[in-house]
Scaffold this motif. Sequence first.
Motif, PDB file in Angstrom:
ATOM      1  N   ILE A   1     -14.251 -36.202   0.438  1.00  0.00           N
ATOM      2  CA  ILE A   1     -12.815 -36.444   0.569  1.00  0.00           C
ATOM      3  C   ILE A   1     -12.132 -35.231  -0.050  1.00  0.00           C
ATOM      4  O   ILE A   1     -12.323 -34.936  -1.225  1.00  0.00           O
ATOM      5  CB  ILE A   1     -12.366 -37.735  -0.158  1.00  0.00           C
ATOM      6  CG1 ILE A   1     -13.170 -38.948   0.334  1.00  0.00           C
ATOM      7  CG2 ILE A   1     -10.873 -37.939  -0.001  1.00  0.00           C
ATOM      8  CD1 ILE A   1     -13.001 -39.270   1.795  1.00  0.00           C
ATOM      9  N   SER A   2     -11.342 -34.531   0.744  1.00  0.00           N
ATOM     10  CA  SER A   2     -10.715 -33.291   0.275  1.00  0.00           C
ATOM     11  C   SER A   2      -9.448 -33.593  -0.530  1.00  0.00           C
ATOM     12  O   SER A   2      -8.888 -34.686  -0.466  1.00  0.00           O
ATOM     13  CB  SER A   2     -10.359 -32.396   1.454  1.00  0.00           C
ATOM     14  OG  SER A   2      -9.300 -32.959   2.205  1.00  0.00           O
ATOM     15  N   PHE A   3      -8.992 -32.582  -1.256  1.00  0.00           N
ATOM     16  CA  PHE A   3      -7.735 -32.705  -1.978  1.00  0.00           C
ATOM     17  C   PHE A   3      -6.588 -32.999  -1.026  1.00  0.00           C
ATOM     18  O   PHE A   3      -5.677 -33.760  -1.353  1.00  0.00           O
ATOM     19  CB  PHE A   3      -7.430 -31.427  -2.771  1.00  0.00           C
ATOM     20  CG  PHE A   3      -8.149 -31.349  -4.081  1.00  0.00           C
ATOM     21  CD1 PHE A   3      -7.738 -32.114  -5.153  1.00  0.00           C
ATOM     22  CD2 PHE A   3      -9.242 -30.512  -4.242  1.00  0.00           C
ATOM     23  CE1 PHE A   3      -8.396 -32.054  -6.370  1.00  0.00           C
ATOM     24  CE2 PHE A   3      -9.903 -30.442  -5.449  1.00  0.00           C
ATOM     25  CZ  PHE A   3      -9.478 -31.212  -6.526  1.00  0.00           C
ATOM     26  N   LEU A   4      -6.625 -32.404   0.170  1.00  0.00           N
ATOM     27  CA  LEU A   4      -5.572 -32.653   1.151  1.00  0.00           C
ATOM     28  C   LEU A   4      -5.552 -34.115   1.580  1.00  0.00           C
ATOM     29  O   LEU A   4      -4.492 -34.751   1.582  1.00  0.00           O
ATOM     30  CB  LEU A   4      -5.755 -31.748   2.373  1.00  0.00           C
ATOM     31  CG  LEU A   4      -4.740 -31.942   3.506  1.00  0.00           C
ATOM     32  CD1 LEU A   4      -3.324 -31.632   3.026  1.00  0.00           C
ATOM     33  CD2 LEU A   4      -5.098 -31.063   4.691  1.00  0.00           C
ATOM     34  N   GLU A   5      -6.713 -34.676   1.903  1.00  0.00           N
ATOM     35  CA  GLU A   5      -6.784 -36.078   2.320  1.00  0.00           C
ATOM     36  C   GLU A   5      -6.337 -37.016   1.194  1.00  0.00           C
ATOM     37  O   GLU A   5      -5.566 -37.956   1.422  1.00  0.00           O
ATOM     38  CB  GLU A   5      -8.210 -36.438   2.740  1.00  0.00           C
ATOM     39  CG  GLU A   5      -8.676 -35.740   3.994  1.00  0.00           C
ATOM     40  CD  GLU A   5     -10.152 -35.928   4.236  1.00  0.00           C
ATOM     41  OE1 GLU A   5     -10.504 -36.275   5.362  1.00  0.00           O
ATOM     42  OE2 GLU A   5     -10.965 -35.704   3.308  1.00  0.00           O
ATOM     43  N   PHE A   6      -6.835 -36.765  -0.010  1.00  0.00           N
ATOM     44  CA  PHE A   6      -6.471 -37.608  -1.147  1.00  0.00           C
ATOM     45  C   PHE A   6      -4.982 -37.496  -1.454  1.00  0.00           C
ATOM     46  O   PHE A   6      -4.301 -38.502  -1.669  1.00  0.00           O
ATOM     47  CB  PHE A   6      -7.296 -37.221  -2.382  1.00  0.00           C
ATOM     48  CG  PHE A   6      -6.985 -38.046  -3.587  1.00  0.00           C
ATOM     49  CD1 PHE A   6      -7.450 -39.350  -3.688  1.00  0.00           C
ATOM     50  CD2 PHE A   6      -6.228 -37.532  -4.621  1.00  0.00           C
ATOM     51  CE1 PHE A   6      -7.157 -40.128  -4.803  1.00  0.00           C
ATOM     52  CE2 PHE A   6      -5.933 -38.297  -5.739  1.00  0.00           C
ATOM     53  CZ  PHE A   6      -6.403 -39.596  -5.831  1.00  0.00           C
ATOM     54  N   GLY A   7      -4.461 -36.274  -1.459  1.00  0.00           N
ATOM     55  CA  GLY A   7      -3.039 -36.076  -1.737  1.00  0.00           C
ATOM     56  C   GLY A   7      -2.150 -36.752  -0.717  1.00  0.00           C
ATOM     57  O   GLY A   7      -1.131 -37.366  -1.067  1.00  0.00           O
ATOM     58  N   ARG A   8      -2.523 -36.654   0.558  1.00  0.00           N
ATOM     59  CA  ARG A   8      -1.739 -37.325   1.595  1.00  0.00           C
ATOM     60  C   ARG A   8      -1.772 -38.836   1.399  1.00  0.00           C
ATOM     61  O   ARG A   8      -0.774 -39.522   1.641  1.00  0.00           O
ATOM     62  CB  ARG A   8      -2.258 -36.935   2.966  1.00  0.00           C
ATOM     63  CG  ARG A   8      -1.946 -35.468   3.294  1.00  0.00           C
ATOM     64  CD  ARG A   8      -2.463 -35.056   4.637  1.00  0.00           C
ATOM     65  NE  ARG A   8      -1.717 -35.768   5.668  1.00  0.00           N
ATOM     66  CZ  ARG A   8      -2.140 -35.936   6.902  1.00  0.00           C
ATOM     67  NH1 ARG A   8      -3.305 -35.448   7.276  1.00  0.00           N
ATOM     68  NH2 ARG A   8      -1.408 -36.578   7.783  1.00  0.00           N
ATOM     69  N   ALA A   9      -2.896 -39.376   0.949  1.00  0.00           N
ATOM     70  CA  ALA A   9      -2.989 -40.812   0.681  1.00  0.00           C
ATOM     71  C   ALA A   9      -2.037 -41.212  -0.441  1.00  0.00           C
ATOM     72  O   ALA A   9      -1.370 -42.242  -0.359  1.00  0.00           O
ATOM     73  CB  ALA A   9      -4.424 -41.196   0.331  1.00  0.00           C
ATOM     74  N   THR A  10      -1.941 -40.405  -1.492  1.00  0.00           N
ATOM     75  CA  THR A  10      -1.029 -40.737  -2.596  1.00  0.00           C
ATOM     76  C   THR A  10       0.424 -40.685  -2.122  1.00  0.00           C
ATOM     77  O   THR A  10       1.241 -41.505  -2.546  1.00  0.00           O
ATOM     78  CB  THR A  10      -1.212 -39.818  -3.815  1.00  0.00           C
ATOM     79  OG1 THR A  10      -0.837 -38.484  -3.496  1.00  0.00           O
ATOM     80  CG2 THR A  10      -2.634 -39.850  -4.336  1.00  0.00           C
TER      81      THR A  10
ATOM     82  N   ALA B   1     -11.178 -28.301  -0.504  1.00  0.00           N
ATOM     83  CA  ALA B   1     -12.165 -28.566  -1.568  1.00  0.00           C
ATOM     84  C   ALA B   1     -12.292 -30.071  -1.788  1.00  0.00           C
ATOM     85  O   ALA B   1     -11.309 -30.807  -1.724  1.00  0.00           O
ATOM     86  CB  ALA B   1     -11.740 -27.887  -2.858  1.00  0.00           C
ATOM     87  N   PRO B   2     -13.495 -30.545  -2.054  1.00  0.00           N
ATOM     88  CA  PRO B   2     -13.675 -31.988  -2.250  1.00  0.00           C
ATOM     89  C   PRO B   2     -13.206 -32.446  -3.634  1.00  0.00           C
ATOM     90  O   PRO B   2     -13.481 -31.802  -4.636  1.00  0.00           O
ATOM     91  CB  PRO B   2     -15.180 -32.183  -2.104  1.00  0.00           C
ATOM     92  CG  PRO B   2     -15.772 -30.864  -2.436  1.00  0.00           C
ATOM     93  CD  PRO B   2     -14.758 -29.827  -2.051  1.00  0.00           C
ATOM     94  N   ILE B   3     -12.471 -33.552  -3.636  1.00  0.00           N
ATOM     95  CA  ILE B   3     -12.113 -34.208  -4.894  1.00  0.00           C
ATOM     96  C   ILE B   3     -13.106 -35.347  -5.145  1.00  0.00           C
ATOM     97  O   ILE B   3     -13.397 -35.676  -6.281  1.00  0.00           O
ATOM     98  CB  ILE B   3     -10.657 -34.703  -4.892  1.00  0.00           C
ATOM     99  CG1 ILE B   3     -10.278 -35.261  -6.257  1.00  0.00           C
ATOM    100  CG2 ILE B   3     -10.399 -35.697  -3.787  1.00  0.00           C
ATOM    101  CD1 ILE B   3      -8.805 -35.583  -6.426  1.00  0.00           C
ATOM    102  N   TYR B   4     -13.637 -35.934  -4.074  1.00  0.00           N
ATOM    103  CA  TYR B   4     -14.650 -36.984  -4.158  1.00  0.00           C
ATOM    104  C   TYR B   4     -15.790 -36.649  -3.207  1.00  0.00           C
ATOM    105  O   TYR B   4     -15.549 -36.194  -2.089  1.00  0.00           O
ATOM    106  CB  TYR B   4     -14.089 -38.354  -3.740  1.00  0.00           C
ATOM    107  CG  TYR B   4     -13.169 -38.972  -4.741  1.00  0.00           C
ATOM    108  CD1 TYR B   4     -13.664 -39.711  -5.801  1.00  0.00           C
ATOM    109  CD2 TYR B   4     -11.791 -38.820  -4.633  1.00  0.00           C
ATOM    110  CE1 TYR B   4     -12.812 -40.276  -6.732  1.00  0.00           C
ATOM    111  CE2 TYR B   4     -10.934 -39.377  -5.561  1.00  0.00           C
ATOM    112  CZ  TYR B   4     -11.455 -40.108  -6.603  1.00  0.00           C
ATOM    113  OH  TYR B   4     -10.623 -40.658  -7.517  1.00  0.00           O
TER     114      TYR B   4
END
Length: 105
Positions: free
Chosen positions: A49-58, A33-36
């Motif tokens: 930008i998916s939750f997975l991509e954003f979470g991995r960045a954090t 799912a997109p967060i951005y």
Amino acid sequence: MTTAQSKLVYPPLDYSVTLADAVDFHIKHNPSAPIYTFAEEGKSGITDISFLEFGRATHRVAHYIRPARDGPDRETIAFVALTDSLLYQAVTLGIVRAGHIVRNG
């Protein structure tokens, strides 16, 4: 409304989940799912930008700031960044995930 949006699973709203926990929750339950969602100037279409991509960045930011969580907890980290909100929030949540306190400009 898209199919992905209609099937989102939400974390509890009883204040038992921190921001970092909420990102981890979405990585597990809503990874695609997109967060951005944004459009780039001069280009057609949109970028998600998916939750997975954003979470991995954090997680990458947290590891960079504090590898293996060595050292004392709750150090205050101040940073000033002239950047977009996506990068700014990834760094902010990465610092929180590392166990530190963020002091914004």
